[in-house]
Design an enzyme around this catalytic site. Sequence first.
Site, mmCIF file in Angstrom:
data_model
loop_
_atom_site.group_PDB
_atom_site.id
_atom_site.type_symbol
_atom_site.label_atom_id
_atom_site.label_comp_id
_atom_site.label_asym_id
_atom_site.label_seq_id
_atom_site.Cartn_x
_atom_site.Cartn_y
_atom_site.Cartn_z
ATOM 1 N N SER A 26 -8.205 1.616 9.242
ATOM 2 C CA SER A 26 -7.528 1.170 10.452
ATOM 3 C C SER A 26 -6.462 0.161 10.070
ATOM 4 O O SER A 26 -5.862 -0.477 10.900
ATOM 5 C CB SER A 26 -8.525 0.560 11.441
ATOM 6 O OG SER A 26 -9.301 -0.402 10.777
ATOM 7 N N ASP A 41 -17.582 -10.889 -2.948
ATOM 8 C CA ASP A 41 -18.288 -9.868 -3.733
ATOM 9 C C ASP A 41 -17.607 -9.626 -5.077
ATOM 10 O O ASP A 41 -18.266 -9.361 -6.081
ATOM 11 C CB ASP A 41 -18.369 -8.561 -2.947
ATOM 12 C CG ASP A 41 -16.997 -8.010 -2.642
ATOM 13 O OD1 ASP A 41 -16.306 -8.603 -1.785
ATOM 14 O OD2 ASP A 41 -16.586 -7.020 -3.268
ATOM 15 N N GLU A 45 -9.923 -13.739 -3.400
ATOM 16 C CA GLU A 45 -10.528 -13.136 -2.210
ATOM 17 C C GLU A 45 -11.019 -14.223 -1.262
ATOM 18 O O GLU A 45 -11.089 -15.396 -1.618
ATOM 19 C CB GLU A 45 -11.652 -12.175 -2.609
ATOM 20 C CG GLU A 45 -12.777 -12.818 -3.359
ATOM 21 C CD GLU A 45 -13.805 -11.826 -3.866
ATOM 22 O OE1 GLU A 45 -13.726 -10.616 -3.591
ATOM 23 O OE2 GLU A 45 -14.723 -12.275 -4.561
ATOM 24 N N SER A 66 1.192 -9.931 -0.383
ATOM 25 C CA SER A 66 0.861 -8.500 -0.325
ATOM 26 C C SER A 66 1.278 -7.769 0.945
ATOM 27 O O SER A 66 1.455 -6.550 0.926
ATOM 28 C CB SER A 66 -0.633 -8.308 -0.565
ATOM 29 O OG SER A 66 -1.390 -9.068 0.351
ATOM 30 N N LYS A 123 0.811 -1.223 0.000
ATOM 31 C CA LYS A 123 0.000 0.000 0.000
ATOM 32 C C LYS A 123 0.840 1.268 0.000
ATOM 33 O O LYS A 123 0.351 2.338 -0.373
ATOM 34 C CB LYS A 123 -0.988 0.001 1.160
ATOM 35 C CG LYS A 123 -2.152 -0.965 0.913
ATOM 36 C CD LYS A 123 -3.459 -0.378 1.374
ATOM 37 C CE LYS A 123 -4.643 -1.249 0.985
ATOM 38 N NZ LYS A 123 -4.527 -2.654 1.441
ATOM 39 N N GLY A 164 -16.218 -13.566 1.642
ATOM 40 C CA GLY A 164 -16.450 -12.224 1.098
ATOM 41 C C GLY A 164 -16.206 -12.199 -0.392
ATOM 42 O O GLY A 164 -15.340 -11.485 -0.872
HETATM 43 C C1 LIG Z 1 -5.224 -3.676 1.220
HETATM 44 C C2 LIG Z 1 -4.624 -5.018 1.173
HETATM 45 C C3 LIG Z 1 -5.036 -5.996 0.241
HETATM 46 C C4 LIG Z 1 -6.168 -5.748 -0.742
HETATM 47 O O1 LIG Z 1 -5.815 -4.735 -1.643
HETATM 48 P P1 LIG Z 1 -6.923 -4.015 -2.543
HETATM 49 O O2 LIG Z 1 -6.178 -3.019 -3.336
HETATM 50 O O3 LIG Z 1 -7.915 -3.388 -1.601
HETATM 51 O O4 LIG Z 1 -7.572 -5.071 -3.362
HETATM 52 C C5 LIG Z 1 -4.380 -7.217 0.215
HETATM 53 N N1 LIG Z 1 -3.384 -7.485 1.075
HETATM 54 C C6 LIG Z 1 -2.961 -6.590 1.993
HETATM 55 C C7 LIG Z 1 -1.847 -6.974 2.899
HETATM 56 C C8 LIG Z 1 -3.563 -5.319 2.072
HETATM 57 O O5 LIG Z 1 -3.137 -4.431 2.975
#
Ligand SMILES: *Cc1c(COP(=O)(O)O)cnc(C)c1O
Length: 324
Positions: A79, A214, A208, A308, A54, A212
């Site tokens: 959060s 969606d 996902e 991620s 992010k 959830g």
């Molecule tokens: C926010 C996040 C996601 C999902 O990312 P999106 O862009 O909302 O699809 C996946 N893994 C981690 C660790 C995140 O912080």
Amino acid sequence: MLQLPTYADVIDAAARLEGHAHRTPVLRSATADARYGAQFFFKCENFQRMGAFKFRGAFNALSKFDAAQRTAGAIAFSSGNHAQAVALSARLLGMPAVIVMPHDAPAAKLVATREYGAEVVQYDRFAEDREAVTRQLAEERGMTLIPPYDHPDVIAGQGTAVKELIEDTAADGPLDALYICLGGGGLTSGSALSARALAPGCKVYGVEPEAGNDGQQSFRSGKIVHIETPRTIADGAQTQHLGQYTFAIIKRDVDDILTVSDVQLVEAMRFFAERMKMVVEPTGCLSFAAACAAGAAIAGRRVGIVVSGGNVDLARYAALLAGD
Ligand SMILES: *Cc1c(COP(=O)(O)O)cnc(C)c1O
């Protein structure tokens, strides 16, 4: 008509991130390869600054502020990892940041966000609407609201991780498939922009939590489906719906949306800990968990896995691994 970001925007984002974001490692695991008969390439965004991809989207978005926007600063409601990403990016760029968090957010998250230099404003989750609280503050202080996923600059920034992954694995041939953790779709849509430009034959899957789904319902029905906040250990993917921008790109550029259960997430988390010595948060395990379940679809293939993030409360992490 929405002005969708393109791969050219991902290239511009990569230039802004140069020297600020880590070019995270692409790790291999002989054990995973042998077990599933594939070649896995793990793009480790758990090692990114503040512990998740992010940072890429937030830093890119804040870098594009004009002088007046920089003076007033950025505001976000979150959060989770987006809060820390906006807070750290604002500090690095020398601008104020306000993060709006629920009054019952975990203390560790409040502390981490304040340590990055942001002002935390709390609201009552049961009595107030967080978007309304945020909008009012943004207006009062002239701050620019940066949403966690549905914003062209955020999407373009997130796309830089897969750009790097494809570049760094290109010497031995293109990737055949790419698995990406999916919440609101910023990471998946940005990744798809890079994949379509750099590896047109590569299958792109968003993953996902089963509880959830969606995104899967939206992908298959062709319109954005809203759901109640799902109960899952993947707290970074508890989004209730995709965004306008993210859905438009996902619909066009993604091959399918898959789901995995919490049990599968814990198995993947244990694999990362035991075999690769990595702390990965539950949401960060979505991609690998789906690839593990793909069977013949990945046999003999070169498979990119976007890990991620790695931000998880250690007591909770231990409890999940222990099976409590
Ligand atoms: C926010 C996040 C996601 C999902 O990312 P999106 O862009 O909302 O699809 C996946 N893994 C981690 C660790 C995140 O912080």
